[in-house]
Design an enzyme around this catalytic site. Sequence first.
Site, PDB file in Angstrom:
ATOM      1  N   HIS A   1       0.822  -1.219   0.000  1.00 13.13           N
ATOM      2  CA  HIS A   1       0.000   0.000   0.000  1.00 13.13           C
ATOM      3  C   HIS A   1       0.860   1.275   0.000  1.00 13.13           C
ATOM      4  O   HIS A   1       0.530   2.247   0.664  1.00 13.13           O
ATOM      5  CB  HIS A   1      -0.936   0.007   1.213  1.00 13.13           C
ATOM      6  CG  HIS A   1      -1.989  -1.060   1.173  1.00 13.13           C
ATOM      7  ND1 HIS A   1      -3.180  -0.907   0.496  1.00 13.13           N
ATOM      8  CD2 HIS A   1      -2.023  -2.302   1.718  1.00 13.13           C
ATOM      9  CE1 HIS A   1      -3.904  -2.014   0.628  1.00 13.13           C
ATOM     10  NE2 HIS A   1      -3.224  -2.869   1.358  1.00 13.13           N
TER      11      HIS A   1
ATOM     12  N   ASP B   1      -0.564  -5.281   5.999  1.00 13.83           N
ATOM     13  CA  ASP B   1      -1.514  -6.181   5.328  1.00 13.83           C
ATOM     14  C   ASP B   1      -1.297  -6.214   3.825  1.00 13.83           C
ATOM     15  O   ASP B   1      -0.669  -5.332   3.251  1.00 13.83           O
ATOM     16  CB  ASP B   1      -2.947  -5.735   5.614  1.00 13.83           C
ATOM     17  CG  ASP B   1      -3.236  -4.337   5.049  1.00 13.83           C
ATOM     18  OD1 ASP B   1      -2.392  -3.448   5.246  1.00 13.83           O
ATOM     19  OD2 ASP B   1      -4.289  -4.153   4.410  1.00 13.83           O
ATOM     20  N   GLU B   2      -1.816  -7.242   3.194  1.00 14.25           N
ATOM     21  CA  GLU B   2      -1.955  -7.365   1.744  1.00 14.25           C
ATOM     22  C   GLU B   2      -0.676  -7.032   0.969  1.00 14.25           C
ATOM     23  O   GLU B   2      -0.685  -6.210   0.052  1.00 14.25           O
ATOM     24  CB  GLU B   2      -3.096  -6.454   1.248  1.00 14.25           C
ATOM     25  CG  GLU B   2      -4.464  -6.850   1.792  1.00 14.25           C
ATOM     26  CD  GLU B   2      -5.584  -5.993   1.214  1.00 14.25           C
ATOM     27  OE1 GLU B   2      -6.626  -6.563   0.871  1.00 14.25           O
ATOM     28  OE2 GLU B   2      -5.408  -4.770   1.122  1.00 14.25           O
ATOM     29  N   VAL B   3       0.416  -7.673   1.302  1.00 12.27           N
ATOM     30  CA  VAL B   3       1.674  -7.442   0.584  1.00 12.27           C
ATOM     31  C   VAL B   3       1.729  -8.363  -0.635  1.00 12.27           C
ATOM     32  O   VAL B   3       1.671  -9.593  -0.505  1.00 12.27           O
ATOM     33  CB  VAL B   3       2.882  -7.689   1.504  1.00 12.27           C
ATOM     34  CG1 VAL B   3       4.182  -7.419   0.746  1.00 12.27           C
ATOM     35  CG2 VAL B   3       2.790  -6.815   2.746  1.00 12.27           C
TER      36      VAL B   3
END
Length: 553
Positions: free
Chosen positions: A287, A347-349
């Site tokens: 992100h 999160d969400e790498v």
Amino acid sequence: MNVSTNILALLFLALGSCQGLRRHHVDGIVEEEIEFVAQPSKFGSLWPLPQKVQISQVSFKLTGFSFNIVDAKQSSAGPSCALLQDAYRRYYEYMFGNAKRSGKNKSRRAGPTDLTELQVWITSADSDCDAYPSVKSDESYELTVDQPFAVLKAPKVWGALHGLETFSQLIYEDDYGAKSINATSISDFPRFPHRGILLDTSRHFLPVKVILANLETMAMNKINVFHWHIVDEPSFPYMSKTFPQLSQQGAFHPYTHVYTPADVKMVIEFARLRGIRVVAEFDTPGHTQSWGKGQKDLLTPCYSGSKLSGSFGPVNPILNTTYTFMTQFFKEVSTVFPDGYVHLGGDEVDFNCWKSNPNITKFMDQQGFGRDYSKLESFYIQRLLDIVATTNKGYMVWQEVFDNGVKLKPDTIIHVWKGNQEQYQNEMANVTASGYQTLLSTPWYLNRISYGQDWQGHYKADPQDFKGTDAQKKLVIGGEACLWGEYVDSTNVTPRLWPRASAVAERLWSSKDVRDVNDAYNRLSGHRCRMVERGIPAEPLFTSYCPREYRGV
């Protein structure tokens, strides 16, 4: 416990009446929706419902020219407490509008049934008047409404703020605008210490005035944490003094769509005066596309075969310059945001860019990671956590950091957001079994909208509904309603948030056995009308109307 017939009549008027089963067509599909029967609650429109409340049929009149909110002589906080004085003015206006207390405007003398004073007592030696709220703040209060005056007692100013809100909610009007309040006894405190709202200011920039309006509404709902997801992939609106190029290059616009140091300071102080913590989130290593626009070599160069593709992935975890930057940046963050915690994301790498980069592959071989890229992520996160720890801040992280086995400080707060009900309940059980405090957000993603009264699902979800011991349940410190910003900007953020977030507010404040959806509907409808009258464009729960809905909006 009974309330006066005046309250009942007003509630019927405010809520309207509806009953039975309604059929309607949406895109050719016939749907059925149960309509609630509007039955006034014996608790009026109190929201969230206090822990203990008794309301009698005895009522008193209130008039703006004769009523005062004052510091009790026994209070440890007096006229020097700007936080309380500011709150007194705010709630006087909520209760009486622009009514004047000047003797020139008196239309009659105070009568024998008038309530003329609310005395506020802060009972602890240290009132916290000049402090910032924390996860350990005492928010309890006791409120007694009787003649000759009402009394609000609280150990700290935070409880007094909540008590003022409750007092204002007890006031009701007749058809001619005359105000009354019933004799009442309340003992109240929150079930959970962390009751939050996440707003995303990266995907769409939210002007400061919109943030302040929602902080005001949070206080009306006794929500005490503003989780400021301030930057993300699309834009970097936070104006850093240390690295000004981050917003100059990464914001949607370097002058109009940024939060200056003065803006941030204003938000934090506005929140403090309402008992609200501001917890900033700076999410890495994923992100972070907007970060890379203003900070050279921060992001990982991606490859297509043996050549650079021209695109970039997550933060580059193998360069020493990365950690030098993070050290300087989070040192600044720790001084700008006074709360004891910072949210570090995690999160969400997306590993695809890391996988494509030969320098990353070589580094992983040297570290003995094989091709397990979650180990590389953990390597980065561990170093970041060590950096933040030197600033004497605690940290919150999304659940992936825990799931990937990163070594965490004992006071780390794990934020659960993924999965269906069974999956997030299992996650809550696993996190607490490992001894970590946790927050729940999974069932409270308010950016997910649907036709109908989705607030009911938000209301029924409980962060302690998982298989675990009493000791595990105590590690749950609360939860947050999240409103992500892909389809939300200043035009619709407030009505999309309220009163749906109010359902989460009661779940996190009131006793666990407060679960009657029908009673909640009736009280929340009245509370929604109150928010509208106060100028908050909260959307309706269902078909009904508010008698005074056009006064504020």
